[in-house]
Design a protein around this motif. Structure first.
Motif, PDB file in Angstrom:
ATOM      1  N   THR A 179     -52.848 -48.206  18.452  1.00 32.99           N
ATOM      2  CA  THR A 179     -51.627 -48.887  18.036  1.00 32.99           C
ATOM      3  C   THR A 179     -50.489 -47.879  18.119  1.00 32.99           C
ATOM      4  O   THR A 179     -50.624 -46.744  17.649  1.00 32.99           O
ATOM      5  CB  THR A 179     -51.747 -49.411  16.593  1.00 32.99           C
ATOM      6  OG1 THR A 179     -52.849 -50.306  16.516  1.00 32.99           O
ATOM      7  CG2 THR A 179     -50.491 -50.148  16.182  1.00 32.99           C
ATOM      8  N   ASP A 180     -49.389 -48.262  18.727  1.00 36.59           N
ATOM      9  CA  ASP A 180     -48.236 -47.383  18.871  1.00 36.59           C
ATOM     10  C   ASP A 180     -47.186 -47.688  17.806  1.00 36.59           C
ATOM     11  O   ASP A 180     -46.816 -48.847  17.610  1.00 36.59           O
ATOM     12  CB  ASP A 180     -47.582 -47.571  20.248  1.00 36.59           C
ATOM     13  CG  ASP A 180     -48.451 -47.051  21.384  1.00 36.59           C
ATOM     14  OD1 ASP A 180     -49.440 -46.369  21.096  1.00 36.59           O
ATOM     15  OD2 ASP A 180     -48.121 -47.319  22.543  1.00 36.59           O
ATOM     16  N   HIS A 181     -46.724 -46.652  17.135  1.00 38.73           N
ATOM     17  CA  HIS A 181     -45.604 -46.773  16.210  1.00 38.73           C
ATOM     18  C   HIS A 181     -44.437 -46.011  16.861  1.00 38.73           C
ATOM     19  O   HIS A 181     -44.429 -44.780  16.888  1.00 38.73           O
ATOM     20  CB  HIS A 181     -45.961 -46.178  14.852  1.00 38.73           C
ATOM     21  CG  HIS A 181     -46.998 -46.972  14.112  1.00 38.73           C
ATOM     22  ND1 HIS A 181     -46.756 -47.556  12.894  1.00 38.73           N
ATOM     23  CD2 HIS A 181     -48.267 -47.307  14.441  1.00 38.73           C
ATOM     24  CE1 HIS A 181     -47.842 -48.213  12.489  1.00 38.73           C
ATOM     25  NE2 HIS A 181     -48.772 -48.066  13.420  1.00 38.73           N
ATOM     26  N   LEU A 182     -43.483 -46.758  17.384  1.00 39.04           N
ATOM     27  CA  LEU A 182     -42.422 -46.181  18.216  1.00 39.04           C
ATOM     28  C   LEU A 182     -41.094 -46.199  17.479  1.00 39.04           C
ATOM     29  O   LEU A 182     -40.640 -47.241  16.998  1.00 39.04           O
ATOM     30  CB  LEU A 182     -42.307 -46.973  19.524  1.00 39.04           C
ATOM     31  CG  LEU A 182     -43.622 -47.182  20.298  1.00 39.04           C
ATOM     32  CD1 LEU A 182     -43.387 -48.067  21.507  1.00 39.04           C
ATOM     33  CD2 LEU A 182     -44.224 -45.848  20.702  1.00 39.04           C
ATOM     34  N   MET A 183     -40.454 -45.034  17.428  1.00 41.93           N
ATOM     35  CA  MET A 183     -39.177 -44.896  16.741  1.00 41.93           C
ATOM     36  C   MET A 183     -38.128 -44.298  17.669  1.00 41.93           C
ATOM     37  O   MET A 183     -38.457 -43.587  18.612  1.00 41.93           O
ATOM     38  CB  MET A 183     -39.348 -44.018  15.490  1.00 41.93           C
ATOM     39  CG  MET A 183     -40.197 -44.658  14.399  1.00 41.93           C
ATOM     40  SD  MET A 183     -40.806 -43.473  13.184  1.00 41.93           S
ATOM     41  CE  MET A 183     -42.200 -42.764  14.071  1.00 41.93           C
ATOM     42  N   SER A 184     -36.864 -44.576  17.371  1.00 40.49           N
ATOM     43  CA  SER A 184     -35.750 -44.070  18.179  1.00 40.49           C
ATOM     44  C   SER A 184     -34.851 -43.184  17.332  1.00 40.49           C
ATOM     45  O   SER A 184     -34.434 -43.568  16.233  1.00 40.49           O
ATOM     46  CB  SER A 184     -34.932 -45.229  18.757  1.00 40.49           C
ATOM     47  OG  SER A 184     -35.714 -46.034  19.599  1.00 40.49           O
ATOM     48  N   TYR A 185     -34.562 -42.010  17.868  1.00 43.81           N
ATOM     49  CA  TYR A 185     -33.650 -41.068  17.211  1.00 43.81           C
ATOM     50  C   TYR A 185     -32.346 -41.045  18.004  1.00 43.81           C
ATOM     51  O   TYR A 185     -32.354 -40.789  19.216  1.00 43.81           O
ATOM     52  CB  TYR A 185     -34.286 -39.675  17.180  1.00 43.81           C
ATOM     53  CG  TYR A 185     -33.391 -38.590  16.650  1.00 43.81           C
ATOM     54  CD1 TYR A 185     -32.871 -38.661  15.356  1.00 43.81           C
ATOM     55  CD2 TYR A 185     -33.063 -37.482  17.428  1.00 43.81           C
ATOM     56  CE1 TYR A 185     -32.049 -37.660  14.866  1.00 43.81           C
ATOM     57  CE2 TYR A 185     -32.254 -36.475  16.944  1.00 43.81           C
ATOM     58  CZ  TYR A 185     -31.740 -36.565  15.661  1.00 43.81           C
ATOM     59  OH  TYR A 185     -30.927 -35.577  15.186  1.00 43.81           O
ATOM     60  N   PRO A 186     -31.199 -41.309  17.375  1.00 42.75           N
ATOM     61  CA  PRO A 186     -29.942 -41.442  18.121  1.00 42.75           C
ATOM     62  C   PRO A 186     -29.373 -40.135  18.662  1.00 42.75           C
ATOM     63  O   PRO A 186     -28.512 -40.140  19.536  1.00 42.75           O
ATOM     64  CB  PRO A 186     -28.989 -42.061  17.088  1.00 42.75           C
ATOM     65  CG  PRO A 186     -29.534 -41.614  15.763  1.00 42.75           C
ATOM     66  CD  PRO A 186     -31.026 -41.613  15.936  1.00 42.75           C
ATOM     67  N   GLY A 187     -29.847 -39.007  18.157  1.00 50.15           N
ATOM     68  CA  GLY A 187     -29.354 -37.718  18.634  1.00 50.15           C
ATOM     69  C   GLY A 187     -30.264 -37.092  19.665  1.00 50.15           C
ATOM     70  O   GLY A 187     -31.063 -37.772  20.312  1.00 50.15           O
ATOM     71  N   ARG A 188     -30.145 -35.767  19.819  1.00 50.46           N
ATOM     72  CA  ARG A 188     -30.965 -35.026  20.765  1.00 50.46           C
ATOM     73  C   ARG A 188     -31.813 -34.003  20.015  1.00 50.46           C
ATOM     74  O   ARG A 188     -31.293 -33.219  19.228  1.00 50.46           O
ATOM     75  CB  ARG A 188     -30.094 -34.324  21.807  1.00 50.46           C
ATOM     76  CG  ARG A 188     -29.318 -35.281  22.708  1.00 50.46           C
ATOM     77  CD  ARG A 188     -28.570 -34.548  23.790  1.00 50.46           C
ATOM     78  NE  ARG A 188     -27.504 -33.706  23.228  1.00 50.46           N
ATOM     79  CZ  ARG A 188     -26.710 -32.924  23.961  1.00 50.46           C
ATOM     80  NH1 ARG A 188     -26.877 -32.863  25.272  1.00 50.46           N
ATOM     81  NH2 ARG A 188     -25.768 -32.213  23.385  1.00 50.46           N
ATOM     82  N   PHE A 189     -33.112 -34.003  20.272  1.00 56.61           N
ATOM     83  CA  PHE A 189     -33.986 -33.027  19.633  1.00 56.61           C
ATOM     84  C   PHE A 189     -33.530 -31.597  19.931  1.00 56.61           C
ATOM     85  O   PHE A 189     -33.634 -30.707  19.087  1.00 56.61           O
ATOM     86  CB  PHE A 189     -35.427 -33.189  20.134  1.00 56.61           C
ATOM     87  CG  PHE A 189     -36.069 -34.496  19.757  1.00 56.61           C
ATOM     88  CD1 PHE A 189     -35.860 -35.074  18.517  1.00 56.61           C
ATOM     89  CD2 PHE A 189     -36.917 -35.136  20.652  1.00 56.61           C
ATOM     90  CE1 PHE A 189     -36.469 -36.263  18.175  1.00 56.61           C
ATOM     91  CE2 PHE A 189     -37.538 -36.328  20.309  1.00 56.61           C
ATOM     92  CZ  PHE A 189     -37.307 -36.899  19.067  1.00 56.61           C
ATOM     93  N   SER A 190     -33.035 -31.386  21.133  1.00 51.92           N
ATOM     94  CA  SER A 190     -32.655 -30.037  21.570  1.00 51.92           C
ATOM     95  C   SER A 190     -31.545 -29.435  20.717  1.00 51.92           C
ATOM     96  O   SER A 190     -31.381 -28.219  20.669  1.00 51.92           O
ATOM     97  CB  SER A 190     -32.218 -30.060  23.034  1.00 51.92           C
ATOM     98  OG  SER A 190     -31.112 -30.931  23.221  1.00 51.92           O
ATOM     99  N   GLU A 191     -30.776 -30.282  20.028  1.00 52.06           N
ATOM    100  CA  GLU A 191     -29.695 -29.783  19.181  1.00 52.06           C
ATOM    101  C   GLU A 191     -30.201 -29.346  17.808  1.00 52.06           C
ATOM    102  O   GLU A 191     -29.477 -28.707  17.049  1.00 52.06           O
ATOM    103  CB  GLU A 191     -28.625 -30.864  19.016  1.00 52.06           C
ATOM    104  CG  GLU A 191     -27.910 -31.214  20.315  1.00 52.06           C
ATOM    105  CD  GLU A 191     -26.914 -32.348  20.143  1.00 52.06           C
ATOM    106  OE1 GLU A 191     -27.022 -33.081  19.125  1.00 52.06           O
ATOM    107  OE2 GLU A 191     -26.031 -32.497  21.003  1.00 52.06           O
TER     108      GLU A 191
END
Length: 324
Positions: free
Chosen positions: A11-23
């Protein structure tokens, strides 16, 4: 021709982060990393490498067998897969465990940070070749996708010893495999599927040159994201571009979708170029959808997209394989 797809069921639990991980990730502090990302949404979807590939082949009317392990919570997922043309009779059920779970966050640049809980997948070694043969007879091809590492290695060994053609697709498990395991999984494969990064990791782990790797597999299929795919066989190298996406919703499962389309066309006797074109079409449907099993095919739209991306001849030839 019976095709068995072995791999994780999750089962996939998918989330969205509005920024950039690299920052947020500091290169000189990664050894002490402790971060939390405030996500915008959560989608709970059906997934797992084996189930994703089998689902896509089921949608394409290929009636694949899914080989794997699931937990007590699998019933609804099982019904879903069966409704979409997947034979789940080879899925072993463990009532005391949960089905595996994938938790993934994707940032604004499509970079991903993920965790994977194996659950019932830790029992995948019980779904071996002898179980397959006892249930359905000798298969024509077994795709060995990301799963419990020991189960992957054992199933590969069994296929090799029994003379059953197998497709090596270690993908997400490459980071967990040592050099000996990678050697076992790749050597003698009828097909080796990987993306470009995974290919470099295979070479790094094994110590092989690209030429040495190619001498140990029959057909190497390497996806390269927006740059398309390369197929190397005895006939030479074939390069195929992508079907342009109208929007990018979620990259999860794109590689699985490509493999399903590719194998569908190969089973039908199409050229590797056609196989890559169909694989690219299915991959594009997935990247335009949140979740790896939420897409569908509109035949007229698919034909138009194939013609636009390639040509009318490709659309006509692959149209034979599209659901009516």
């Amino acid at each position: 021709m019976s095709v068995v797809i072995s791999g994780s069921v999750a089962t996939d639990h998918l989330m969205s982060y509005p920024g950039r991980f690299s920052e947020t990730l500091l290169p000189d502090q990664l050894a002490k990393i402790s971060v939390s990302f405030l996500v915008e949404d959560l989608d709970v979807r059906r997934g797992g490498v084996g189930a994703n590939i089998a689902y896509a082949m089921g949608v394409l009317d290929q009636n694949p067998y899914l080989l794997g392990a699931a937990g007590a919570d699998f019933d609804e997922y099982d019904q879903w897969l069966r409704r979409h043309g997947v034979d789940t009779s080879l899925v072993r059920i463990f009532d005391t465990l949960h089905t595996a779970r994938f938790v993934c966050t994707t940032d604004s640049e499509q970079a991903q940070i993920a965790s994977f809980y194996p659950g019932a997948m830790s029992k995948a070694s019980s779904a071996d070749l002898s179980f397959v043969i006892d249930s359905i007879g000798m298969p024509d091809l077994v795709l060995i996708g990301a799963n419990e590492p020991g189960a992957m290695v054992e199933l590969t060994r069994q296929c090799r010893e029994a003379g059953v053609p197998f497709a090596a697709d270690p993908s997400q498990q490459l980071a967990s495999l040592d050099a000996k395991q990678v050697l076992e999984l790749v050597d003698g494969a009828a097909y080796l599927f990987s993306n470009h990064y995974e290919l470099e990791l295979i070479l790094h782990r094994t110590g092989w040159t690209l030429e040495e790797l190619d001498s140990r597999v029959e057909i190497r299929v390497t996806t390269k994201g927006a740059d398309g795919v390369s197929i190397l066989s005895d006939a030479g190298e074939t390069n195929v571009g992508v079907v342009p996406a109208r929007e990018i919703a979620d990259p999860t499962g794109v590689g699985d979708a490509f493999r399903a389309g590719f194998l569908t066309a190969v089973r039908a006797g199409k050229t590797f170029e056609r196989a890559a074109q169909l694989g690219s079409l299915i991959a594009t449907y997935v990247i335009e959808t949140t979740g790896p099993q939420e897409w569908s095919i509109d035949r007229a739209d698919a034909l138009a997209r194939l013609e636009e991306a390639y040509d009318a001849e490709a659309a006509a030839d692959l149209g034979e394989l599209l659901p009516r």
